[in-house]
Design an enzyme around this catalytic site. Structure first.
Site, PDB file in Angstrom:
ATOM      1  CG  ASP A  12     -67.996 -46.427 -35.227  1.00  0.00           C
ATOM      2  OD1 ASP A  12     -68.363 -45.841 -36.264  1.00  0.00           O
ATOM      3  OD2 ASP A  12     -66.852 -46.301 -34.751  1.00  0.00           O
ATOM      4  CG  ASP A  17     -68.240 -40.833 -32.211  1.00  0.00           C
ATOM      5  OD1 ASP A  17     -67.988 -41.551 -33.185  1.00  0.00           O
ATOM      6  OD2 ASP A  17     -67.368 -40.233 -31.553  1.00  0.00           O
ATOM      7  CE  LYS A  48     -78.013 -43.434 -19.846  1.00  0.00           C
ATOM      8  NZ  LYS A  48     -78.412 -44.770 -19.340  1.00  0.00           N
TER       9      LYS A  48
END
Ligand code: NAD
Length: 369
Positions: free
Chosen positions: A255, A251, A194
């Protein structure tokens, strides 16, 4: 493969021992039929280690892990140990292993076997044949940065603090893993951060670009903001080849990518350390799923995530890409033939046990070899 490589198997708890038994059979087959040279030993980790020795990560296991070239890990944890002190919880064993072996790059492939594309929540044409590799930085970033903590302010309200922090060296070593992987795949890397709102993201972007320009000019590099990457992953996932990102974003994004492919029972992973002078990287290989206490001991678990993790070990620690492909091909054929464990069951397919799935993979290996 030269002198025998040392492999430590840590089956752990719940379905861990059941799925690792099928891995052991595939390894034994490889040693018998394909000339693979492994010295295989087994050790205790997790709840079973706590019950046996009083520690979830006993010293004997630590020593064996440090002395091995690769570790194959099953799963740890379960309701029996849920109320233990944090330091004694089975999961400490896994964290201890990652730390002890200095494993800083977590590889999570999101591969969708065509036979399972119908099980994805996305449209079949978006995911069929999908093959993405997510490289997540594992030992730095906001989960470890200082200062951290919860403090009480003079007015009595509280403030929680975590710090996102990355150094040049931490960024470069994980980016190098991504570029090296891309070189053996589609030669395309998306670096995700970001940088629009975070200084650590600006540094991440600059260092990844610098490394690419110095050493990996054959690789196409794109920079992408994490929010956009999340959107693109579900919009048009096949645009990605390798994604490299921070601990926190990795993380979450890994997923998201996992869900593209269907079931937890199909997802392998690897955690790699720094290369030694000969280029060899030690690694820990494990399925993404946990110990699944609800189905443990019932011969229901899907062993394919563990078998695919074993294939990753062959490829990434031992440079045995052809042997890894053999395992992956065998699995693809078993799925195409209609065999399914309960977690990936589809109408019209044959529901089989852990053991029978292992038998089927071995049969396909025999045919392919
Ligand atoms: P889980 O991954 O164990 O299970 C989630 C669901 O998926 C369950 O319904 C389970 O039956 C199913 N499932 C998982 N793997 C499967 C497989 N191979 N075949 C068929 N079905 C499968 O996650 P959870 O239930 O949240 O956690 C259970 C225990 O595992 C907890 O103690 C947790 O702390 C631990 N855990 C360990 C690890 C690890 O060892 N790396 C990872 C996650 C969770």
């Amino acid at each position: 493969m030269g002198a025998n490589r040392k492999v430590l198997i840590l089956p752990g708890d719940g379905i861990g021992p059941e799925v690792m038994r099928q891995v052991r059979r595939a390894m034994d087959w490889g040693m018998r039929k394909r000339g693979l040279g492994f010295d295989v030993s087994e050790g205790l980790v997790g709840g079973i280690a706590y019950d046996t020795t009083g520690s979830p990560f006993p010293e004997a296991t630590q020593e064996a892990a440090l002395a091995s070239d690769a570790v194959l890990f099953g799963a740890v944890g379960g309701p029996k140990w849920d109320n233990l002190d944090f330091a004694l919880k089975p999961e400490r064993g896994l964290l201890g292993l990652r730390k002890g072996l200095e494993l800083f790059a977590n590889l999570r492939p999101a591969i969708c076997f065509p036979a399972l594309a119908g099980a994805s929540t996305l449209k079949t044409e978006l995911v069929s044949g999908l093959d993405i590799m997510i490289v997540r930085e594992l030992t730095g970033g906001i989960y470890f940065g200082e200062p951290r903590g919860i403090e009480t302010l003079p007015d009595g309200s509280r403030r929680g603090v975590n710090t996102e922090v990355y150094t040049t060296a931490e960024i470069r070593r994980v980016a190098a893993v991504a570029f090296e992987l891309a070189r053996k795949r589609g030669k395309r890397v998306h670096s995700v951060e970001k940088a629009n709102v975070m200084e650590s993201g600006v540094l991440w972007r600059e260092e990844v670009q610098k490394l690419r320009d110095e050493r990996f000019t054959d690789i196409e590099l794109h920079h992408m903001y994490a929010d956009n990457a999340a959107m693109q992953l579900v919009r048009q996932p096949k645009q990605f080849d390798v994604i490299v990102t921070t601990n926190l974003f990795g993380d979450i994004l890994s997923d998201v990518a996992a869900m593209l492919t269907g079931s937890l029972g199909m997802l392998p992973s690897a955690s790699l350390g720094a290369p030694d002078p000969s280029g060899f990287r030690r690694g820990l290989y494990e399925p993404v799923h946990g110990s699944a206490p609800d189905i443990a001991g019932k011969d229901l678990a899907n062993p394919l995530a563990s078998l695919l993790s074993y294939a990753m070990m062959l490829r990434y620690s031992f440079d045995q890409g052809a042997e890894a492909e053999l395992i992956e091909k065998a699995i693809e054929r078993v799925l195409a033939g209609g065999m399914r464990t309960a977690d990936i069951m589809q109408p019209g397919m044959a529901r089989v046990s852990t053991r029978v799935m292992g038998d089927a993979v071995l049969r396909e290996l025999e045919k392919l070899a």
